[in-house]
Every structure is written in C-alpha cells, then in structure tokens.
Design a protein around this motif. Structure first.
Motif, PDB file in Angstrom:
ATOM      1  N   GLN A  40      -4.219   1.560   0.562  1.00 25.86           N
ATOM      2  CA  GLN A  40      -5.384   0.890   1.162  1.00 25.86           C
ATOM      3  C   GLN A  40      -4.961   0.007   2.333  1.00 25.86           C
ATOM      4  O   GLN A  40      -5.617  -0.010   3.377  1.00 25.86           O
ATOM      5  N   LEU A  70      -6.167  -7.275  -8.239  1.00 24.45           N
ATOM      6  CA  LEU A  70      -4.773  -7.701  -8.223  1.00 24.45           C
ATOM      7  C   LEU A  70      -4.722  -9.137  -8.738  1.00 24.45           C
ATOM      8  O   LEU A  70      -5.643  -9.906  -8.525  1.00 24.45           O
ATOM      9  N   LEU A 125      -4.622  -7.510   2.354  1.00 30.17           N
ATOM     10  CA  LEU A 125      -5.856  -6.737   2.211  1.00 30.17           C
ATOM     11  C   LEU A 125      -7.087  -7.569   2.543  1.00 30.17           C
ATOM     12  O   LEU A 125      -8.002  -7.095   3.195  1.00 30.17           O
ATOM     13  N   LYS A 175      -2.313  -8.849  -1.700  1.00 34.20           N
ATOM     14  CA  LYS A 175      -3.721  -9.231  -1.791  1.00 34.20           C
ATOM     15  C   LYS A 175      -4.174  -9.939  -0.514  1.00 34.20           C
ATOM     16  O   LYS A 175      -5.237  -9.633   0.033  1.00 34.20           O
ATOM     17  N   TRP A 223      -3.036   0.144  -3.799  1.00 32.07           N
ATOM     18  CA  TRP A 223      -3.246  -0.999  -2.920  1.00 32.07           C
ATOM     19  C   TRP A 223      -2.413  -0.898  -1.648  1.00 32.07           C
ATOM     20  O   TRP A 223      -2.864  -1.301  -0.571  1.00 32.07           O
ATOM     21  N   GLY A 240      -8.755   2.340  -8.618  1.00 33.62           N
ATOM     22  CA  GLY A 240      -9.076   1.096  -7.950  1.00 33.62           C
ATOM     23  C   GLY A 240      -9.827   0.071  -8.771  1.00 33.62           C
ATOM     24  O   GLY A 240     -10.283  -0.927  -8.234  1.00 33.62           O
TER      25      GLY A 240
END
Length: 167
Positions: free
Chosen positions: A112, A149, A160, A157, A109, A145
């Motif tokens: 990402q 979360l 993202l 989170k 994460w 993935g």
C-alpha cells in the motif's frame, strides 16, 4: 460502470527467520514454536500472490498494467524481503514474531505504501484486494487489510497516514 475484475501476480522469495516472541520466556517460546524457534534461524522459499480489484479500463482493457504491478511488488516485497533474515533485516519484525500471518500483514501495508507513492498507479481504479503468502505447500495465510497497525508499527503507519493525504 465497467466490469470489475481481479488480477493476481505471483512472486517467490527466500528468507530466513526464527519464530520467537520477546513477550514470552525462552522456555515458552521453545514449547510454542518448537524447532522453528531454533536460535540460528531457518528458511523458507515463500510464494506471495498479490491480488488487485478494479474496473476494466475501456480504453486499455486493463485494471492495471501488469508491468506496473510487477514493479510495485519488486519495491514492496522483493527488495525488503528476498534473501533477508526477517528478524534481523526488517524493522517490522524486530518488535513482533516473524510468523506468516505477520509477514502477510507487512506485505499488505508495504505494498500500500509503495502503491500510494506512485501517482500513475493511484490514478487507475485498481485497489489492493488480497495478499496470500505460501510459507510451504501446506501452510498458507491470506490477509485482506482488516484490522489496524499497532503503535509498534508507527514508522509504516505514519508514512501511510501522510500518503493518504495525497490526491
């Protein structure tokens, strides 16, 4: 359509941690985690493999420039984790045990997050495919993935979610 290939970059980092769950009693933690629950922590020399999947660009012959991949790994993995105490220095692990499974999830994460922040990295066809973490020669975790979360990961989170609105 161009050929699809997978590119992987490997890095190593050192970090300390203590396997301990705040949802268990001290005795339950000792039984479950054994010597890895030592109150003064212990360390590992981790190896992480980041694999991207994408189309080979017919102009450049690359899925992603490996120099760019190296930089994204520096930002997402090396800076927050190398020579750190995972439990004390990384907010993600202050709410959950710093197992290798959770470390792989964090790396996914966080990668990402950094990948999506850079428009030139986002613009190619490369997509994160797999994070593989070697805690020891014999203990290895892969994360691709799957799953979401949870609420305790809300800062990561939210970042993202905000970035996914990017073009």
């Amino acid at each position: 359509m161009s050929p699809i290939t997978y590119i992987t970059r490997t890095e190593s980092f050192s970090a300390a941690h203590r396997l301990h769950s705040t949802q268990l009693t001290d005795e339950e933690n000792k039984v479950l985690y054994g010597k890895c629950n030592h109150p003064h922590f212990h360390g590992h020399n981790y190896k992480v493999e980041i694999t991207l999947k994408g189309e080979v660009n017919p102009l450049t012959g690359m899925v992603m420039n490996l120099v760019d991949l190296k930089e994204c790994i520096r930002l997402a993995v090396m800076e927050p984790l190398d020579h750190r105490n995972l439990d004390l220095d990384v907010e993600f692990f202050q709410k959950k045990p710093s197992t290798t499974e959770n470390l792989a999830v964090f790396i996914w994460w966080n990668f990402q997050l950094h990948f999506l922040q850079n428009e030139s990295w986002r613009s190619n066809s490369a997509r994160l495919y797999k994070v593989k973490v070697h805690e020891t020669e014999r203990n290895i975790v892969e994360y691709m993935g799957e799953g979401e979360l949870d609420e305790s990961d809300s800062p990561l989170k939210l970042a993202l979610i905000n970035l996914k609105g990017c073009p």
